[in-house]
Scaffold this active site. Structure first.
Site, PDB file in Angstrom:
ATOM      1  N   ARG A 113       0.812  -1.071   0.047  1.00  0.00           N
ATOM      2  CA  ARG A 113      -0.025  -0.010  -0.002  1.00  0.00           C
ATOM      3  C   ARG A 113       0.789   1.189  -0.003  1.00  0.00           C
ATOM      4  NH1 ARG A 113      -5.308   1.571   3.521  1.00  0.00           N
ATOM      5  NH2 ARG A 113      -5.967   0.050   1.859  1.00  0.00           N
ATOM      6  N   HIS A 140      -7.199   0.812  -6.478  1.00  0.00           N
ATOM      7  CA  HIS A 140      -7.359   0.336  -5.329  1.00  0.00           C
ATOM      8  C   HIS A 140      -8.028  -1.208  -5.905  1.00  0.00           C
ATOM      9  CE1 HIS A 140      -7.773  -1.331  -1.358  1.00  0.00           C
ATOM     10  NE2 HIS A 140      -8.520  -0.380  -0.608  1.00  0.00           N
ATOM     11  N   GLN A 143     -10.240  -3.631  -3.643  1.00  0.00           N
ATOM     12  CA  GLN A 143     -11.272  -3.278  -3.258  1.00  0.00           C
ATOM     13  C   GLN A 143     -12.308  -3.657  -4.197  1.00  0.00           C
ATOM     14  OE1 GLN A 143     -12.134  -1.736  -0.199  1.00  0.00           O
ATOM     15  NE2 GLN A 143     -13.944  -2.050  -0.879  1.00  0.00           N
ATOM     16  N   ASP A 231     -17.245   7.645  -1.587  1.00  0.00           N
ATOM     17  CA  ASP A 231     -16.083   7.392  -0.640  1.00  0.00           C
ATOM     18  C   ASP A 231     -15.606   8.665  -0.065  1.00  0.00           C
ATOM     19  OD1 ASP A 231     -13.560   6.239   0.190  1.00  0.00           O
ATOM     20  OD2 ASP A 231     -12.648   6.234  -1.505  1.00  0.00           O
ATOM     21  N   CYS A 273     -16.181   1.769   0.426  1.00  0.00           N
ATOM     22  CA  CYS A 273     -15.069   1.029   0.814  1.00  0.00           C
ATOM     23  C   CYS A 273     -14.818   0.797   2.283  1.00  0.00           C
ATOM     24  CB  CYS A 273     -13.874   1.257   0.001  1.00  0.00           C
ATOM     25  SG  CYS A 273     -13.214   2.776   0.258  1.00  0.00           S
ATOM     26  N   ARG A 301     -13.689  -8.362   1.271  1.00  0.00           N
ATOM     27  CA  ARG A 301     -12.216  -8.190   1.099  1.00  0.00           C
ATOM     28  C   ARG A 301     -11.563  -9.417   1.603  1.00  0.00           C
ATOM     29  NH1 ARG A 301     -10.149  -3.223   1.258  1.00  0.00           N
ATOM     30  NH2 ARG A 301      -8.286  -4.200   0.407  1.00  0.00           N
TER      31      ARG A 301
END
Ligand code: CP
Ligand code: NVA
Length: 316
Positions: A113, A140, A143, A231, A273, A301
């Protein structure tokens, strides 16, 4: 890497990186989701990651990505090393290339990340083991694997469905654009013009035949959509760049609240998310309401990443 280890890892075949959805064929992504579904139903036999070690490197905070990867790897029988770049030489100037070459001698896969997509590209270029994108400033993909899985659990095949995004054209939005091309759904994004996703990404998706529509009007975006997504207004990479303040004013009209949701299909689901900033991009009423599937999405996830990991390691 020794000759023996090389042969165990499949000779000189290039590693199966999971960097961007656009890099991978729809059939490959589908296979990962099939494995994810089997993982969720408890249908994966044995401990397929036994004897494998995976490094998880975090340059930014994480709850879901960190815990779901770590627990998922352990459930599959693998070992995991969790690292923060501030505790690594990577955090004080060792190059991603050198880091990749060293870690490839120790571990079987690397998840990163990062707040700079160039770092993961550089890491992947020099790693001889798979590199998995656990979020960058522009994407991402893990996700999105969970999000597509979640949509399909609740509403059936996503191909041909309308998904609406309201808010910032951020990293998650950009992976949604890639997912629209790869999974065949229509994506309508409502963003302020200043925060629209990159024109070249939209152009790429349309050239792939994807139906990606951009608007500044959240009501137009969500009209009759089967899924509405938002988001945070300030992503981690925006905090770093001190761009937080002006975003609140720009994004307030894009809040996902009950009056906006009323314009979606009556059976629309709501995704985010997480982490959510309740009262900003999403209201409590929507987040905790009957249309919200955000905690299923978070759970997925765990399952979706098992599909990614087993594909990356050539085990599925
Ligand atoms: N959705 C997501 O990636 O959450 P974390 O930042 O907690 O990992
Ligand atoms: N867009 C958010 C996603 C967090 C999972 C961020 O980058 O901070």
């Amino acid at each position: 890497m020794s000759a023996m280890l090389k042969s165990v890892r499949g000779g000189d075949a290039p590693p199966r990186h999971f960097l961007e959805l656009m890099d991978l064929e729809p059939a490959v992504l589908r296979r990962m989701l099939d494995v994810a579904g089997r993982a969720k139903r408890g249908e994966l036999a044995g401990k397929p990651l036994a004897g494998k070690s995976i490094a998880l490197i975090f340059e930014k905070p994480s709850t879901r990505t960190r815990v779901s990867f770590e627990v998922g790897i352990r459930q599959l029988g693998g070992d995991v090393v969790v690292l923060s770049t501030k505790d690594m030489q990577l955090g004080r100037g060792e190059t991603p290339a050198d880091t990749a070459k060293v870690l490839s001698r120790y571990v079987d896969a690397i998840m990163l990340r990062t707040d700079n997509v160039q770092k993961i590209r550089e890491l992947a270029k020099h790693a001889t083991v798979p590199v998995i994108n656990g979020l960058t400033d522009v994407s991402h993909p893990c996700q999105l694997m969970a999000d597509v899985m979640t949509f399909e659990e609740h509403r059936g095949p996503i191909a041909g469905q309308v998904v609406a995004w309201t808010g910032d054209g951020n990293n998650v939005a950009q992976s949604f654009i890639q997912a629209a091309a790869r999974f065949g759904f229509t994506l309508r994004l409502a963003t302020p013009p200043e925060l629209a996703p990159p024109a070249e990404l939209i152009a790429w998706a349309r050239a792939q035949g994807a139906k990606v529509e951009l608007t500044q009007d959240p009501i137009a975006a969500v009209r009759d959509a089967r899924c509405v997504v938002t988001d945070s207004w300030v992503s981690m990479s925006d905090e770093r760049e001190g761009r937080a303040e002006s975003r609140h004013n720009l994004l307030a009209p894009y809040q996902l609240n009950t009056s906006l949701l009323k314009h979606a299909a009556p059976d629309a689901i709501v995704m985010h998310c997480l982490p959510a900033h309740r009262g900003e991009e999403i209201t409590d009423e929507v987040m905790d309401g009957p249309q919200s599937v955000v905690f299923d999405e978070a759970e997925n996830r765990l399952h979706a990443q098992k599909g990614v990991l087993l594909w990356a390691l050539g085990l599925a």
